[in-house]
Write a protein that holds these residues in place. Structure first.
Motif, short mmCIF file in Angstrom:
data_model
loop_
_atom_site.label_atom_id
_atom_site.label_comp_id
_atom_site.label_asym_id
_atom_site.label_seq_id
_atom_site.Cartn_x
_atom_site.Cartn_y
_atom_site.Cartn_z
N ASP A 148 44.91 -2.77 53.70
CA ASP A 148 44.29 -1.95 52.84
C ASP A 148 42.99 -1.54 53.24
O ASP A 148 41.99 -2.34 52.94
CB ASP A 148 44.39 -2.48 51.19
N GLU A 149 43.05 -0.54 53.84
CA GLU A 149 41.49 0.08 54.15
C GLU A 149 40.78 0.38 53.37
O GLU A 149 39.46 0.35 53.32
CB GLU A 149 42.05 1.11 55.39
N THR A 150 41.22 0.86 52.06
CA THR A 150 40.21 1.25 50.93
C THR A 150 40.01 0.08 50.26
O THR A 150 38.45 -0.10 50.09
CB THR A 150 41.07 2.14 49.97
N LEU A 151 40.57 -0.89 50.00
CA LEU A 151 40.09 -2.15 49.30
C LEU A 151 39.51 -3.15 50.41
O LEU A 151 38.37 -3.97 50.08
CB LEU A 151 41.09 -2.74 48.57
N GLY A 152 39.70 -2.85 51.46
CA GLY A 152 39.22 -3.83 52.84
C GLY A 152 39.89 -5.28 52.60
O GLY A 152 39.29 -6.23 52.53
N VAL A 153 41.05 -5.28 52.74
CA VAL A 153 42.06 -6.41 52.43
C VAL A 153 42.99 -6.65 53.41
O VAL A 153 43.91 -5.57 53.54
CB VAL A 153 42.76 -6.66 50.87
N MET A 154 43.22 -7.71 54.14
CA MET A 154 44.03 -7.85 55.12
C MET A 154 45.00 -9.06 54.83
O MET A 154 44.57 -10.16 54.24
CB MET A 154 43.56 -8.21 56.57
N LYS A 255 50.40 -17.87 55.32
CA LYS A 255 49.89 -16.57 55.20
C LYS A 255 48.58 -16.58 54.66
O LYS A 255 48.32 -17.53 53.53
CB LYS A 255 50.92 -15.69 54.54
N VAL A 256 47.83 -15.79 54.75
CA VAL A 256 46.27 -15.54 54.29
C VAL A 256 45.85 -14.01 53.73
O VAL A 256 46.50 -13.00 54.73
CB VAL A 256 45.28 -15.88 55.43
N ALA A 257 45.44 -13.89 52.85
CA ALA A 257 44.74 -12.45 52.37
C ALA A 257 43.38 -12.82 52.36
O ALA A 257 43.03 -13.62 51.54
CB ALA A 257 45.47 -12.21 51.02
N PHE A 258 42.65 -11.97 53.00
CA PHE A 258 41.31 -12.09 53.00
C PHE A 258 40.41 -10.69 52.85
O PHE A 258 41.01 -9.77 53.36
CB PHE A 258 40.69 -12.88 54.08
N HIS A 259 39.23 -10.82 52.56
CA HIS A 259 38.34 -9.64 52.36
C HIS A 259 37.62 -9.25 53.68
O HIS A 259 37.29 -9.96 54.36
CB HIS A 259 37.09 -9.94 51.37
N CYS A 260 37.84 -7.92 54.03
CA CYS A 260 37.30 -7.55 55.41
C CYS A 260 36.01 -6.44 54.82
O CYS A 260 36.39 -5.38 54.65
CB CYS A 260 38.47 -6.62 55.87
N PRO A 261 34.96 -6.86 55.17
CA PRO A 261 33.73 -6.08 54.74
C PRO A 261 33.76 -4.75 55.97
O PRO A 261 34.22 -4.96 56.96
CB PRO A 261 32.45 -6.89 54.82
N PRO A 262 33.01 -3.72 55.62
CA PRO A 262 32.77 -2.64 56.57
C PRO A 262 32.16 -3.31 57.89
O PRO A 262 31.22 -3.97 57.62
CB PRO A 262 31.97 -1.75 55.71
N ARG A 263 32.54 -2.69 59.11
CA ARG A 263 31.97 -3.26 60.18
C ARG A 263 30.64 -2.42 60.27
O ARG A 263 30.44 -1.28 60.18
CB ARG A 263 32.95 -2.88 61.34
#
Length: 506
Positions: A148-154, A255-263
């Motif tokens: 989810d690129e909007t929330l930043g969640v992979m 499986k893992v769901a994690f927060h992806c901050p802006p690069r």
């Protein structure tokens, strides 16, 4: 008496090692003795692998994903640092959570011990068997499920390699909130299971703060679905946190769901020379005050570390020799603003006589070259006679105290004692280099290090867990009530103790 399978496996295993060496990544290194011999460990009351067990695994996974060729088993039985060695005769490579569930359910019913393994890059022997445990490798569980690129969640499978995840996110303006020297090999499931920290924890925090959800398989095969992607979810107990840092002893992360901050759009690193650790500490405090939101990493090294890098990795300090070095990285979204803040900070440090000299790299090639000095330190260990590794955290005022203490304690018995690490979060990597491995020296060094760490109100494991190597010191690290509760949880989740036995607990 052993079955035909056991006798054959044991004979072949010794045969493949009869030349006294084993090959790894194109090079040949001296092999360690079996862990059970080196540490005089007693095997638990588990069943031995039988022909009917093998047939079940082959029916479930197919023969190609059941590895029993002993030349292929080497890398799974020996840890990355070549310090411990198991004697497993089988590796299972599931591709799905359902397959993991069926494997663990079968092993639970047949009382077969299991060693979950990711990228096998740990430093405390937590991901390799001690005896003949079945190795459950997650390396084929390597699919990205959603982003989810909007929330930043992979959301991804546990076997995804950290660097591959970061490369995938880079094209979308996001980043993994974790950076390790082993990123090209380590897997996200292993990062979760050891609560990995890395070099940018000061910016992004540890795994507990970045994991949104997990899918985990218990020892009995039950699938625990905590795979939430919400950043706020307070419905009941936060069960996922039980498995973060549990080192595969409570369940297998699938499986893992994690927060992806802006690069960050702009990065710069300053490599600085300093007179003493006191000034390094003052410079760090000043960096937090003046660089604030753009500060992403603060690494420290002493001159013995730099000498080690020069001798073993053939890398030079870009600024010459100084008693201490700091690497300060900034990252942000506005180059002119961020660069101005960095240079203002460095000018202030020079005028205050905190730093002696330094260099700044912004070009990606030069920036990466400076980072390779720090990230490549562990590669030099493989060309040494022996290096004892200690990953600890300490209050900052005592960060370097233990290095000085160990030099006095070891005296001339070793070649070098050196310290480096993540000053930004108090994580010290303390290393003792010797010409060859010595059990006597290890017994001299290790209890002293952990006792002294406890006296200084530190932690004997900062980011790699307890594994096998540190397990006997758990009672020193935690009060009895905490250890008792941990044991209760282990019995609740894994009553027969089949998951990663001989790890974490004394």
């Amino acid at each position: 008496m052993f079955s035909k399978v056991q006798r054959c496996a044991r004979f072949q295993f010794f045969k493949v090692y009869e030349n006294g060496n084993f090959k790894r990544c194109g090079s040949t290194y001296g092999r360690p003795d079996f862990t059970k011999n080196t540490y005089n460990v007693s095997r638990g009351y588990y069943n031995y692998l039988q022909e009917d067990h093998i047939r079940f695994f082959q029916r479930l996974l197919g023969e190609k994903r059941v590895i029993m060729d002993l030349s292929d088993l080497e890398k799974y039985n020996v840890d990355w640092y070549i310090q411990v060695r198991g004697c497993s005769s089988i590796v299972l490579k599931p591709k799905t959570t359902d397959e993991v569930s069926k494997i663990l359910s079968f092993c639970e019913k047949n009382r077969l011990a299991v060693c979950p393994q990711g990228g096998n890059t740990g430093v405390v022997g937590g991901a390799v068997p001690v005896f003949d445990e079945i190795i459950l490798s997650t390396e084929l569980m390597n699919q990205i499920i959603s982003l989810d690129e909007t929330l930043g969640v992979m959301v991804c499978e546990a076997g995804c390699v950290l660097e591959n995840l970061d490369n995938h996110l880079a094209d979308r303006g996001l980043t993994v909130p974790l950076d390790l020297g082993s990123k090209g090999s380590c897997q996200i499931g292993g990062n979760v299971s050891t609560n990995a920290g890395g070099m940018r924890l000061i910016r992004y925090g540890n795994m507990h703060g970045n994991i949104l959800g997990l899918e985990v398989v218990k020892a009995n095969g039950e699938i625990i679905d905590c795979l939430s992607t919400l950043k706020k979810d307070n419905t009941g107990y936060h069960l996922k946190h039980l498995f973060i840092g549990a080192e595969g002893t409570l369940g297998v992360v699938t499986k893992v769901a994690f927060h992806c901050p802006p690069r960050p759009k702009y990065r710069s690193v300053a490599f600085l020379g300093l007179q003493d650790f006191h000034k390094a500490l003052k410079t760090f405090r000043k960096a937090k005050e003046e660089l604030g939101e753009i500060l992403s990493a603060v690494e420290v090294m002493d001159i013995p570390t730099m000498n080690f890098i020069k001798e073993k990795n053939n890398q030079q300090s870009p600024i010459g020799n100084y008693p201490f070095y700091l690497m300060i990285e900034i990252s942000g979204s506005n180059e002119s603003h961020d660069s101005e803040k960095l240079h203002s900070f460095l000018d202030s440090c020079m005028s205050s006589n905190l730093i002696l000299t330094g260099t700044v790299a912004t070009d990606p090639t030069k920036l990466n070259a400076i980072w390779r000095i720090r990230e490549g330190i562990s590669e030099g260990y493989k060309t040494c006679g022996a290096v004892f590794h200690y990953d600890i955290s300490l209050p900052l005022e005592h960060y370097y105290t233990l290095v000085d203490d160990m030099r006095r304690h070891m005296g001339s018995r070793c070649e070098r004692v050196f310290g480096y690490g993540h000053l930004g979060d108090g994580n010290l990597h303390l290393q003792i280099q010797m010409k060859e491995y010595s059990k006597e020296l290890k017994e001299l060094a290790e209890p002293y290090i952990y006792k002294r760490t406890a006296e200084l109100k530190g932690s004997i494991s900062a980011e790699h867990g307890m594994g096998f190597m540190k397990r006997r010191y758990l009672d020193l690290a935690k009060p009895p009530s905490s250890v008792s509760l941990m044991r209760d949880l282990k019995k609740l989740f894994d009553p027969n103790g089949i998951l990663n036995p001989y790890k974490v607990f004394p």
